[in-house]
Design an enzyme around this catalytic site. Sequence first.
Site, PDB file in Angstrom:
ATOM      1  CB  CYS A  25       2.541  -1.760  -3.031  1.00 30.88           C
ATOM      2  SG  CYS A  25       4.296  -2.070  -3.129  1.00 30.88           S
ATOM      3  CB  CYS A  28       3.586  -5.220  -3.658  1.00 27.57           C
ATOM      4  SG  CYS A  28       4.148  -4.288  -2.218  1.00 27.57           S
TER       5      CYS A  28
END
Length: 101
Positions: A25, A28
């Site tokens: 991600c 993230c």
Amino acid sequence: MAKQAFGDIIKGDTPVLVDFYADWCAPCRQQAPILKQLTDRNGDKIRVLKVNVDQSQKAAQQYQIRSIPTMILFKNGKVVWRQSGVQSLQTLEGLARQYGA
């Protein structure tokens, strides 16, 4: 040091910010250095715990994680704040001050 159970960690008086993330991600990965700054600048006022949703699917289901990153702040075992998306250092430091031990 013995590994503490998730339930025991979030029950403490110190606020625990749980970052639900995944290695793949991109947002993230953006959040990671912000969380490091948070812990560097706030020491024992707030504890940061990273939970990989791919490896901890049960926890992700339990807290109904639908998008990542999602952060949940626990104080004394209760959810006091929850937000999805990348969070700024200012927002997170404000939470540390508001709920800090």
